[in-house]
Design an enzyme around this catalytic site. Sequence first.
Site, PDB file in Angstrom:
ATOM      1  N   TYR A 149       0.850  -1.189   0.000  1.00 18.38           N
ATOM      2  CA  TYR A 149       0.000   0.000   0.000  1.00 18.38           C
ATOM      3  C   TYR A 149       0.894   1.250   0.000  1.00 18.38           C
ATOM      4  O   TYR A 149       2.119   1.154   0.112  1.00 18.38           O
ATOM      5  CB  TYR A 149      -0.941  -0.036   1.209  1.00 18.38           C
ATOM      6  CG  TYR A 149      -1.896  -1.208   1.181  1.00 18.38           C
ATOM      7  CD1 TYR A 149      -2.693  -1.451   0.064  1.00 18.38           C
ATOM      8  CD2 TYR A 149      -2.005  -2.087   2.263  1.00 18.38           C
ATOM      9  CE1 TYR A 149      -3.564  -2.527   0.024  1.00 18.38           C
ATOM     10  CE2 TYR A 149      -2.880  -3.160   2.233  1.00 18.38           C
ATOM     11  CZ  TYR A 149      -3.658  -3.380   1.110  1.00 18.38           C
ATOM     12  OH  TYR A 149      -4.515  -4.448   1.065  1.00 18.38           O
TER      13      TYR A 149
ATOM     14  N   LYS B 221      -2.440 -29.634   4.724  1.00 20.43           N
ATOM     15  CA  LYS B 221      -3.859 -29.513   5.099  1.00 20.43           C
ATOM     16  C   LYS B 221      -4.128 -30.141   6.468  1.00 20.43           C
ATOM     17  O   LYS B 221      -5.258 -30.543   6.767  1.00 20.43           O
ATOM     18  CB  LYS B 221      -4.749 -30.151   4.036  1.00 20.43           C
ATOM     19  CG  LYS B 221      -4.838 -29.313   2.782  1.00 20.43           C
ATOM     20  CD  LYS B 221      -5.995 -29.704   1.898  1.00 20.43           C
ATOM     21  CE  LYS B 221      -6.229 -28.634   0.857  1.00 20.43           C
ATOM     22  NZ  LYS B 221      -7.275 -28.986  -0.081  1.00 20.43           N
TER      23      LYS B 221
HETATM   24  P1  FAD Z   1     -18.950 -36.005   2.356  1.00 14.59           P
HETATM   25  O1  FAD Z   1     -17.778 -35.360   2.967  1.00 14.59           O
HETATM   26  O2  FAD Z   1     -18.724 -36.838   1.154  1.00 14.59           O
HETATM   27  O3  FAD Z   1     -19.657 -36.865   3.493  1.00 14.59           O
HETATM   28  C1  FAD Z   1     -20.719 -37.753   3.234  1.00 14.59           C
HETATM   29  C2  FAD Z   1     -20.771 -38.793   4.339  1.00 14.59           C
HETATM   30  O4  FAD Z   1     -21.954 -39.552   4.210  1.00 14.59           O
HETATM   31  C3  FAD Z   1     -19.617 -39.774   4.296  1.00 14.59           C
HETATM   32  O5  FAD Z   1     -18.980 -39.827   5.565  1.00 14.59           O
HETATM   33  C4  FAD Z   1     -20.291 -41.105   3.954  1.00 14.59           C
HETATM   34  O6  FAD Z   1     -19.627 -42.220   4.550  1.00 14.59           O
HETATM   35  C5  FAD Z   1     -21.664 -40.904   4.534  1.00 14.59           C
HETATM   36  N1  FAD Z   1     -22.711 -41.733   3.921  1.00 14.59           N
HETATM   37  C6  FAD Z   1     -23.001 -41.846   2.595  1.00 14.59           C
HETATM   38  N2  FAD Z   1     -24.075 -42.653   2.422  1.00 14.59           N
HETATM   39  C7  FAD Z   1     -24.469 -43.048   3.653  1.00 14.59           C
HETATM   40  C8  FAD Z   1     -25.547 -43.857   4.120  1.00 14.59           C
HETATM   41  N3  FAD Z   1     -26.438 -44.414   3.306  1.00 14.59           N
HETATM   42  N4  FAD Z   1     -25.660 -44.078   5.443  1.00 14.59           N
HETATM   43  C9  FAD Z   1     -24.782 -43.492   6.311  1.00 14.59           C
HETATM   44  N5  FAD Z   1     -23.752 -42.708   5.917  1.00 14.59           N
HETATM   45  C10 FAD Z   1     -23.617 -42.481   4.607  1.00 14.59           C
HETATM   46  N6  FAD Z   1     -13.210 -28.744   0.205  1.00 14.59           N
HETATM   47  C11 FAD Z   1     -12.886 -27.498   0.483  1.00 14.59           C
HETATM   48  O7  FAD Z   1     -13.771 -26.656   0.619  1.00 14.59           O
HETATM   49  N7  FAD Z   1     -11.594 -27.124   0.663  1.00 14.59           N
HETATM   50  C12 FAD Z   1     -10.585 -27.989   0.544  1.00 14.59           C
HETATM   51  O8  FAD Z   1      -9.420 -27.623   0.678  1.00 14.59           O
HETATM   52  C13 FAD Z   1     -10.882 -29.335   0.244  1.00 14.59           C
HETATM   53  N8  FAD Z   1      -9.914 -30.229   0.103  1.00 14.59           N
HETATM   54  C14 FAD Z   1     -10.250 -31.517  -0.195  1.00 14.59           C
HETATM   55  C15 FAD Z   1      -9.231 -32.437  -0.349  1.00 14.59           C
HETATM   56  C16 FAD Z   1      -9.529 -33.745  -0.638  1.00 14.59           C
HETATM   57  C17 FAD Z   1      -8.413 -34.725  -0.820  1.00 14.59           C
HETATM   58  C18 FAD Z   1     -10.887 -34.152  -0.781  1.00 14.59           C
HETATM   59  C19 FAD Z   1     -11.226 -35.585  -1.094  1.00 14.59           C
HETATM   60  C20 FAD Z   1     -11.896 -33.229  -0.644  1.00 14.59           C
HETATM   61  C21 FAD Z   1     -11.582 -31.900  -0.360  1.00 14.59           C
HETATM   62  N9  FAD Z   1     -12.580 -30.943  -0.243  1.00 14.59           N
HETATM   63  C22 FAD Z   1     -12.240 -29.674   0.071  1.00 14.59           C
HETATM   64  C23 FAD Z   1     -13.981 -31.246  -0.537  1.00 14.59           C
HETATM   65  C24 FAD Z   1     -14.813 -31.394   0.748  1.00 14.59           C
HETATM   66  O9  FAD Z   1     -14.225 -32.331   1.599  1.00 14.59           O
HETATM   67  C25 FAD Z   1     -16.227 -31.769   0.375  1.00 14.59           C
HETATM   68  O10 FAD Z   1     -16.796 -30.726  -0.380  1.00 14.59           O
HETATM   69  C26 FAD Z   1     -17.089 -32.022   1.591  1.00 14.59           C
HETATM   70  O11 FAD Z   1     -16.555 -33.049   2.365  1.00 14.59           O
HETATM   71  C27 FAD Z   1     -18.518 -32.377   1.193  1.00 14.59           C
HETATM   72  O12 FAD Z   1     -19.233 -32.593   2.359  1.00 14.59           O
HETATM   73  P2  FAD Z   1     -20.526 -33.550   2.422  1.00 14.59           P
HETATM   74  O13 FAD Z   1     -20.882 -33.608   3.857  1.00 14.59           O
HETATM   75  O14 FAD Z   1     -21.534 -33.069   1.474  1.00 14.59           O
HETATM   76  O15 FAD Z   1     -20.043 -34.952   1.891  1.00 14.59           O
HETATM   77  P1  NAP Z   2     -13.208 -30.682  -9.862  1.00 12.73           P
HETATM   78  O1  NAP Z   2     -12.518 -29.481  -9.282  1.00 12.73           O
HETATM   79  O2  NAP Z   2     -14.508 -30.489 -10.504  1.00 12.73           O
HETATM   80  O3  NAP Z   2     -12.174 -31.321 -10.874  1.00 12.73           O
HETATM   81  C1  NAP Z   2     -12.459 -32.486 -11.580  1.00 12.73           C
HETATM   82  C2  NAP Z   2     -11.365 -32.738 -12.629  1.00 12.73           C
HETATM   83  O4  NAP Z   2     -11.719 -33.900 -13.357  1.00 12.73           O
HETATM   84  C3  NAP Z   2     -11.190 -31.630 -13.606  1.00 12.73           C
HETATM   85  O5  NAP Z   2      -9.803 -31.455 -13.831  1.00 12.73           O
HETATM   86  C4  NAP Z   2     -11.897 -32.122 -14.867  1.00 12.73           C
HETATM   87  O6  NAP Z   2     -11.175 -31.520 -15.902  1.00 12.73           O
HETATM   88  C5  NAP Z   2     -11.745 -33.624 -14.758  1.00 12.73           C
HETATM   89  N1  NAP Z   2     -12.897 -34.388 -15.283  1.00 12.73           N
HETATM   90  C6  NAP Z   2     -14.215 -34.134 -15.158  1.00 12.73           C
HETATM   91  N2  NAP Z   2     -14.949 -35.055 -15.747  1.00 12.73           N
HETATM   92  C7  NAP Z   2     -14.095 -35.964 -16.281  1.00 12.73           C
HETATM   93  C8  NAP Z   2     -14.243 -37.154 -17.009  1.00 12.73           C
HETATM   94  N3  NAP Z   2     -15.449 -37.633 -17.336  1.00 12.73           N
HETATM   95  N4  NAP Z   2     -13.143 -37.798 -17.399  1.00 12.73           N
HETATM   96  C9  NAP Z   2     -11.921 -37.344 -17.097  1.00 12.73           C
HETATM   97  N5  NAP Z   2     -11.718 -36.205 -16.404  1.00 12.73           N
HETATM   98  C10 NAP Z   2     -12.780 -35.525 -15.986  1.00 12.73           C
HETATM   99  O7  NAP Z   2     -13.416 -31.757  -8.740  1.00 12.73           O
HETATM  100  P2  NAP Z   2     -12.428 -32.426  -7.701  1.00 12.73           P
HETATM  101  O8  NAP Z   2     -11.011 -32.226  -8.012  1.00 12.73           O
HETATM  102  O9  NAP Z   2     -12.946 -33.822  -7.616  1.00 12.73           O
HETATM  103  O10 NAP Z   2     -12.743 -31.675  -6.377  1.00 12.73           O
HETATM  104  C11 NAP Z   2     -14.045 -31.768  -5.784  1.00 12.73           C
HETATM  105  C12 NAP Z   2     -14.352 -30.514  -5.044  1.00 12.73           C
HETATM  106  O11 NAP Z   2     -13.543 -30.447  -3.867  1.00 12.73           O
HETATM  107  C13 NAP Z   2     -14.019 -29.327  -5.884  1.00 12.73           C
HETATM  108  O12 NAP Z   2     -15.195 -28.680  -6.294  1.00 12.73           O
HETATM  109  C14 NAP Z   2     -13.181 -28.453  -5.018  1.00 12.73           C
HETATM  110  O13 NAP Z   2     -13.791 -27.194  -4.839  1.00 12.73           O
HETATM  111  C15 NAP Z   2     -13.072 -29.143  -3.684  1.00 12.73           C
HETATM  112  N6  NAP Z   2     -11.656 -29.115  -3.327  1.00 12.73           N
HETATM  113  C16 NAP Z   2     -11.126 -27.918  -3.045  1.00 12.73           C
HETATM  114  C17 NAP Z   2      -9.794 -27.833  -2.746  1.00 12.73           C
HETATM  115  C18 NAP Z   2      -9.195 -26.513  -2.396  1.00 12.73           C
HETATM  116  O14 NAP Z   2      -7.988 -26.436  -2.222  1.00 12.73           O
HETATM  117  N7  NAP Z   2      -9.944 -25.453  -2.273  1.00 12.73           N
HETATM  118  C19 NAP Z   2      -9.002 -28.955  -2.760  1.00 12.73           C
HETATM  119  C20 NAP Z   2      -9.576 -30.173  -3.076  1.00 12.73           C
HETATM  120  C21 NAP Z   2     -10.916 -30.237  -3.385  1.00 12.73           C
HETATM  121  P3  NAP Z   2     -11.384 -31.817 -17.458  1.00 12.73           P
HETATM  122  O15 NAP Z   2     -12.872 -31.922 -17.620  1.00 12.73           O
HETATM  123  O16 NAP Z   2     -10.763 -30.649 -18.160  1.00 12.73           O
HETATM  124  O17 NAP Z   2     -10.644 -33.063 -17.725  1.00 12.73           O
END
Ligand code: FAD
Ligand code: NAP
Length: 676
Positions: free
Chosen positions: A171, A426
């Site tokens: 700034y 994370k």
């Molecule tokens: P989920 O987290 O998928 O939870 C659903 C739950 O329902 C699960 O525990 C499952 O076992 C349970 N369930 C399903 N069916 C049944 C049933 N019939 N009976 C009982 N239990 C059931 N998001 C961010 O915003 N920032 C991030 O940095 C970020 N990093 C991520 C990194 C990774 C590696 C991953 C995999 C995800 C990340 N996400 C991040 C995404 C975020 O975790 C999801 O958006 C979020 O967890 C979605 O929440 P949810 O409660 O809708 O579903």
């Molecule tokens: P995403 O961000 O929607 O990415 C999915 C990837 O898969 C894209 O690169 C997409 O690119 C590819 N894809 C989609 N359909 C496909 C297909 N049929 N075949 C092959 N490739 C395909 O979803 P995500 O990585 O699963 O993450 C899920 C959510 O978690 C995201 O919405 C994100 O916001 C959240 N998350 C956030 C963070 C964070 O740091 N903020 C970290 C992890 C997860 P192309 O279609 O170009 O191939």
Amino acid sequence: MSVHPRYPLLFSPLDIGVTKLKNRALMGSMHTGLEEAENGFAKQAAFFAERARNGVGMIITGGIPPNFEGGGRGSKLSEPHEVAEHRLVTDAVHAADPDVKICMQILHMGPLARTSECVAPSPVKSRIGAYMPNALTAEGIEKQIRDFANCAVLAKEAGYDGVEIIGSAGYLISTFLVEKTNRRTDEWGGSFENRMRFPIEIVRRVRKAVGPDFIIVFRISAMDMLQGGLAWEEVVALGKAIVAEGVNVVSTHFCWHEALVPTIATMVPRAAFTQVTGRLRKELGVPMITSNRINMPQVAEDVLARGDGDIVSMARPMLADSELVKKSFEGREDEINTCIACNQACLDHTFNGKLVSCLVNPRACHETELNYLPTNLPKNIAVVGAGPAGLAFSITAAERGHKVTLFEANDDIGGQFNLARKIPGKEEFDETIRYFRRKIALHGVDLRLNTRVDADALSGFDEVIVATGIEPRTPDIPGIDHPKVVGYMDAILGRKPIGKRVAIMGAGGIGFDVAELVSHAGVSAALDVDVFAREWGIDFRNHPRGGVTGVEPHVETSGREITLMQRKSDALGKTLGRTTGWTHRLSLQRRDVQMVGGVDYLKIDDEGLHTRVNGEPRLFDVDTIIVCAGQTSMRKLYDDLQARGVKAAIVGGAYEAAELDAKRAIDQACRLAAVV
Ligand code: FAD
Ligand code: NAP
Ligand code: SF4
């Protein structure tokens, strides 16, 4: 006064000369967007008063420009008629607790102001600024100084206990200090003595204008993270000079916004930068505020015990939990909703021009409209799925007085957060799971783990909330069931071996996270300040100019050859967070992860992954293909319940998988729980 048994330093008063602070917990400055919102000052009043009521010792408001050219859009404080709206804030805070001090930050954005009339010492455009700034004339400089003093006087009239002058971050004031942005040859440029004349003159005039009984905090660039930035001796000289002109408290700031070092993102270790404050504190002899990634009371206490500051600033942690200080004082640390430093609902919103909130606490900055009031009509509610959405709904509804039974198929709560927390950088996601676990116990949620339920098992409830989340998408490619192919869940949980040559199919948030995980070796930088410093090229000990000049980043890698790919031909990582995406891209580049866009997946066989890249055939001769190709909603349970006429709602990933993140999942769940 009795000594706090656990946090004796954090909860000890501090004499800052002009007044006494009741404790060392400061709510640091954050621009929330309420400054510009309709009825924004009334909303800020509620926002700050809630934090004041809950124990914080001092508050610094979001930045308010002292004139039009210092901000461009939004609020400013330069005219007497603008005082009244600030009164709403100061009155509310002092009514909440007369012992809480509130200072208004005077923020002159200089070349980062959102107007073509923005000004700077020289016409040097910032990498992240929208406009080429207008070089100030000598008369223009005099006007800016006058405007700072006028703004401080108006702030005093508005009932603030003091002002914070921000002299850092890229700034206006900081652009006078470094040669990169100050090319002047008059008395305001050239030698460091000349370059620091502007802040010194501002402090002198502000002090003269407000008199002795008003707090002046100055935010100094203690380590600006710029190649060729401020030398340590210059930081010290500036600190001494402003103290001599009447600054009561010096607050340390690290990093210009345009610098290429993360300082507050989740991969930054807790309290990584406070050692710099500690060194400056020894030189200046006034109370010092330290900050950055201090998100729990024990971290704050340790910082104070090391002598790394007198006051601990927690900004985002006060978004995540308005009761952080009170809970710490009362020994209820396990109930703190900890800031996980994701930036997703705070800084990303600021930089996208949206109202700030918090991923783990959607009430933040919405205190006047989103409230969880006790219910008059307690219901018997089933929640299916203990991911972020189901958890947020359950604890909020139970806190309001509903009877909640939470079914989870896995043996633990957390959903996909159990995957996220395994990614290097994370680790903080653990805290959110800990918070939910404690709140489940506290509010008597009946948690049934290892219980996968279907529609048949859900009779007898008044309402069912489906939070079953997502399942990974399996792309329809010949050979997708080849043994080389591994799903991201198996990869992250270590359930299947990962070879030396790896293709990652899909470059969304999860693709990037998986690339980070499989390219990583050794201790996570987020857990070790020395590793962090090495990976980002910072020399904390010798403090070369800016803390970074001439320091080469060095990362350890797993030695794997990794290619991250997507079908789109755009640059990879476009969907990542506005303020953190660049850190993920840079981190992977430094680990030699190859990034390829424009990929058509043709087939997978023993040779590897056959593709066409931008029309040309290309074989990726790899041992493992990790699929991170997005997700689809798990809606079946909801559809079954609908078919049976059961009253049900659906939230989180189950509702909509596209562009789902935890921010949306938690926000949607909390808003539903507030009205159920
Ligand atoms: P989920 O987290 O998928 O939870 C659903 C739950 O329902 C699960 O525990 C499952 O076992 C349970 N369930 C399903 N069916 C049944 C049933 N019939 N009976 C009982 N239990 C059931 N998001 C961010 O915003 N920032 C991030 O940095 C970020 N990093 C991520 C990194 C990774 C590696 C991953 C995999 C995800 C990340 N996400 C991040 C995404 C975020 O975790 C999801 O958006 C979020 O967890 C979605 O929440 P949810 O409660 O809708 O579903
Ligand atoms: P995403 O961000 O929607 O990415 C999915 C990837 O898969 C894209 O690169 C997409 O690119 C590819 N894809 C989609 N359909 C496909 C297909 N049929 N075949 C092959 N490739 C395909 O979803 P995500 O990585 O699963 O993450 C899920 C959510 O978690 C995201 O919405 C994100 O916001 C959240 N998350 C956030 C963070 C964070 O740091 N903020 C970290 C992890 C997860 P192309 O279609 O170009 O191939
Ligand atoms: Fe912290 Fe993320 Fe909330 Fe911002 S959005 S306050 S970084 S938890």
